[in-house]
Design a protein around this motif. Sequence first.
Motif, PDB file in Angstrom:
ATOM      1  N   LEU A 240       5.552 -29.138  14.491  1.00 39.91           N
ATOM      2  CA  LEU A 240       6.022 -30.229  13.625  1.00 39.91           C
ATOM      3  C   LEU A 240       4.852 -31.118  13.203  1.00 39.91           C
ATOM      4  O   LEU A 240       4.715 -31.471  12.024  1.00 39.91           O
ATOM      5  N   SER A 241       3.976 -31.452  14.163  1.00 37.47           N
ATOM      6  CA  SER A 241       2.874 -32.368  13.799  1.00 37.47           C
ATOM      7  C   SER A 241       1.865 -31.669  12.892  1.00 37.47           C
ATOM      8  O   SER A 241       1.302 -32.288  11.991  1.00 37.47           O
ATOM      9  N   THR A 242       1.664 -30.343  13.065  1.00 44.12           N
ATOM     10  CA  THR A 242       0.733 -29.629  12.177  1.00 44.12           C
ATOM     11  C   THR A 242       1.265 -29.660  10.742  1.00 44.12           C
ATOM     12  O   THR A 242       0.535 -29.963   9.788  1.00 44.12           O
ATOM     13  N   ILE A 243       2.571 -29.356  10.598  1.00 46.62           N
ATOM     14  CA  ILE A 243       3.162 -29.310   9.243  1.00 46.62           C
ATOM     15  C   ILE A 243       3.171 -30.700   8.624  1.00 46.62           C
ATOM     16  O   ILE A 243       2.741 -30.882   7.472  1.00 46.62           O
ATOM     17  N   SER A 244       3.610 -31.712   9.392  1.00 45.24           N
ATOM     18  CA  SER A 244       3.644 -33.048   8.783  1.00 45.24           C
ATOM     19  C   SER A 244       2.233 -33.547   8.505  1.00 45.24           C
ATOM     20  O   SER A 244       2.010 -34.294   7.545  1.00 45.24           O
ATOM     21  N   GLY A 245       1.251 -33.085   9.336  1.00 41.73           N
ATOM     22  CA  GLY A 245      -0.151 -33.464   9.084  1.00 41.73           C
ATOM     23  C   GLY A 245      -0.631 -32.912   7.745  1.00 41.73           C
ATOM     24  O   GLY A 245      -1.270 -33.617   6.945  1.00 41.73           O
ATOM     25  N   ILE A 246      -0.306 -31.642   7.472  1.00 43.01           N
ATOM     26  CA  ILE A 246      -0.731 -31.025   6.192  1.00 43.01           C
ATOM     27  C   ILE A 246      -0.083 -31.772   5.021  1.00 43.01           C
ATOM     28  O   ILE A 246      -0.744 -32.117   4.038  1.00 43.01           O
ATOM     29  N   LEU A 247       1.221 -32.054   5.171  1.00 43.49           N
ATOM     30  CA  LEU A 247       1.922 -32.768   4.086  1.00 43.49           C
ATOM     31  C   LEU A 247       1.266 -34.140   3.880  1.00 43.49           C
ATOM     32  O   LEU A 247       1.003 -34.555   2.738  1.00 43.49           O
ATOM     33  N   GLY A 248       0.956 -34.816   4.991  1.00 39.18           N
ATOM     34  CA  GLY A 248       0.340 -36.144   4.899  1.00 39.18           C
ATOM     35  C   GLY A 248      -1.011 -36.091   4.198  1.00 39.18           C
ATOM     36  O   GLY A 248      -1.317 -36.933   3.343  1.00 39.18           O
TER      37      GLY A 248
ATOM     38  N   ALA B  86       0.721 -31.432  -5.633  1.00 38.32           N
ATOM     39  CA  ALA B  86       0.398 -31.677  -4.217  1.00 38.32           C
ATOM     40  C   ALA B  86       1.343 -30.855  -3.337  1.00 38.32           C
ATOM     41  O   ALA B  86       0.924 -30.268  -2.327  1.00 38.32           O
ATOM     42  N   VAL B  87       2.600 -30.784  -3.741  1.00 33.22           N
ATOM     43  CA  VAL B  87       3.585 -30.003  -2.985  1.00 33.22           C
ATOM     44  C   VAL B  87       3.183 -28.528  -2.968  1.00 33.22           C
ATOM     45  O   VAL B  87       3.180 -27.871  -1.919  1.00 33.22           O
ATOM     46  N   ALA B  88       2.801 -28.022  -4.125  1.00 33.73           N
ATOM     47  CA  ALA B  88       2.420 -26.599  -4.213  1.00 33.73           C
ATOM     48  C   ALA B  88       1.227 -26.322  -3.299  1.00 33.73           C
ATOM     49  O   ALA B  88       1.230 -25.321  -2.553  1.00 33.73           O
ATOM     50  N   ALA B  89       0.228 -27.211  -3.317  1.00 35.48           N
ATOM     51  CA  ALA B  89      -0.973 -26.995  -2.493  1.00 35.48           C
ATOM     52  C   ALA B  89      -0.613 -27.071  -1.008  1.00 35.48           C
ATOM     53  O   ALA B  89      -1.058 -26.236  -0.211  1.00 35.48           O
ATOM     54  N   ALA B  90       0.193 -28.058  -0.632  1.00 34.96           N
ATOM     55  CA  ALA B  90       0.567 -28.217   0.789  1.00 34.96           C
ATOM     56  C   ALA B  90       1.373 -27.009   1.276  1.00 34.96           C
ATOM     57  O   ALA B  90       1.112 -26.472   2.357  1.00 34.96           O
ATOM     58  N   LEU B  91       2.314 -26.558   0.461  1.00 32.85           N
ATOM     59  CA  LEU B  91       3.168 -25.440   0.900  1.00 32.85           C
ATOM     60  C   LEU B  91       2.366 -24.148   1.019  1.00 32.85           C
ATOM     61  O   LEU B  91       2.641 -23.305   1.876  1.00 32.85           O
ATOM     62  N   GLU B  92       1.363 -24.010   0.168  1.00 29.17           N
ATOM     63  CA  GLU B  92       0.504 -22.819   0.258  1.00 29.17           C
ATOM     64  C   GLU B  92      -0.207 -22.806   1.613  1.00 29.17           C
ATOM     65  O   GLU B  92      -0.273 -21.778   2.280  1.00 29.17           O
TER      66      GLU B  92
END
Length: 434
Positions: free
Chosen positions: A366-374, A407-413
């Motif tokens: 969870l923290s890795t994913i939210s970190g990338i989104l952040g 930004a969403v596209a880059a984060a999800l990639e």
Amino acid sequence: MKKIQVGIIGFGTVGSGLAEVLYSQKERLLKRTGVDICLAKVADINLSALPEQFSGVSLVRDGAELIQDPDIDIIVETIGGIEPAKSLVMAAIRAGKHVVTANKALLSQEGRDIFAAAAENQVEVGFEASVGGGIPVIKSLREGLVANRILSIMGIMNGTANYILTRMTEEGVPFDEVLKDAQEQGFAEADPTYDVEGIDTAHKLAILMCMAYGTNITHNEIATEGISQIEPLDIELAREFGCRIKLLAISRNHGDHVEARVHPTMVPESHLLASVSGAYNAIHFTGDTVGNVLLYGLGAGMIPTGSAVAADVVDIARNIQAGSIGRVPPLAYLPEEITSRRVTPMDELFGPYYFRFTVRDEPGVLSTISGILGRHGISLESVVQKGCREDHVVPLVMLTHTAKESAVAAALEEIAELESVVAPVVKIRLLEEE
Ligand code: HSE
């Protein structure tokens, strides 16, 4: 009494619906117009006879025969698709016939040629049934909203997709199962690609945008996603967040550029569009003088669509009678006032999102994913993790605040590359509060 003769090319659902409506409403139309609108000829390559009530109508195989007939005033093209529909429509216009069509694919792709030819030959082109089936959306936009700068268009414009999503929502069954059932019951086409992949909706949005903004746009310029990837789990989660998933067409007028997209959208249950169910369509306009307008009704079906085609035939019959052909420009703006406008690339748009990640239930995921989104500037509104399965794989669901599409596209990639993410990421846009 003035007699107006109509020829129908293509006697499928829409063509036969028009014939039925002209027949059943004959006296009413006479009382309302003072014109005898009469179905004279039908052309259809697959038909050997017409239904009994049309015994006075001649049936031929070749549409060109109707176009060459000097007694026919209005040609109704209801064969659909690009060819031979375009050639027949252009030939009819060049022969000085008025044309009515329900063909959204043709108009959204080839409209420019067709309307230019119609202006040159001083004939009318009616296309009420091309958007929203029986809903009088075209005339409302062209005439009822004439004193408005249209600021936005939003709607459910495909009955098949809405029917499938409604049944998935109400019964919790997967997309493929509902589609198969809908095909068996005759609700969905044998080839449902245009309906379920959003292409039919994009055709309709392109037509409305031309008329709303006085701009040239084809459906190819509209970012389009369909509903075939939507899973019952996403529908269930949407419900937990107080939303329904709908296939929406969304366009906003930003002045020098226009936004245009078709995609599944999470719509709050309190929004009027959330309660549009089954094969119904609804189209919402915002105008600078009128405010919000919502048009709702059956978006498909033989008789409702026949009602819309008949309205075009009547309009033309009245204009012939009054000697006022061309009084109202078909695309709502004078042709010389129609300009090109930049379509905003999806990457530049902002909005809130729903993400569903399928992840291994391990510490730190969870923290890795939210970190990338952040790191990509994407702020979270809520996070839900569903119960652990035996294989320790769980859905991790996030709603975001407004974020930029690029930004969403880059984060999800980046997130999709993580070892702990074991299935493709699901992304659904949320309807933004106006
Ligand atoms: N195939 C369309 C729909 C109907 O399902 O809405 C005509 O536009």
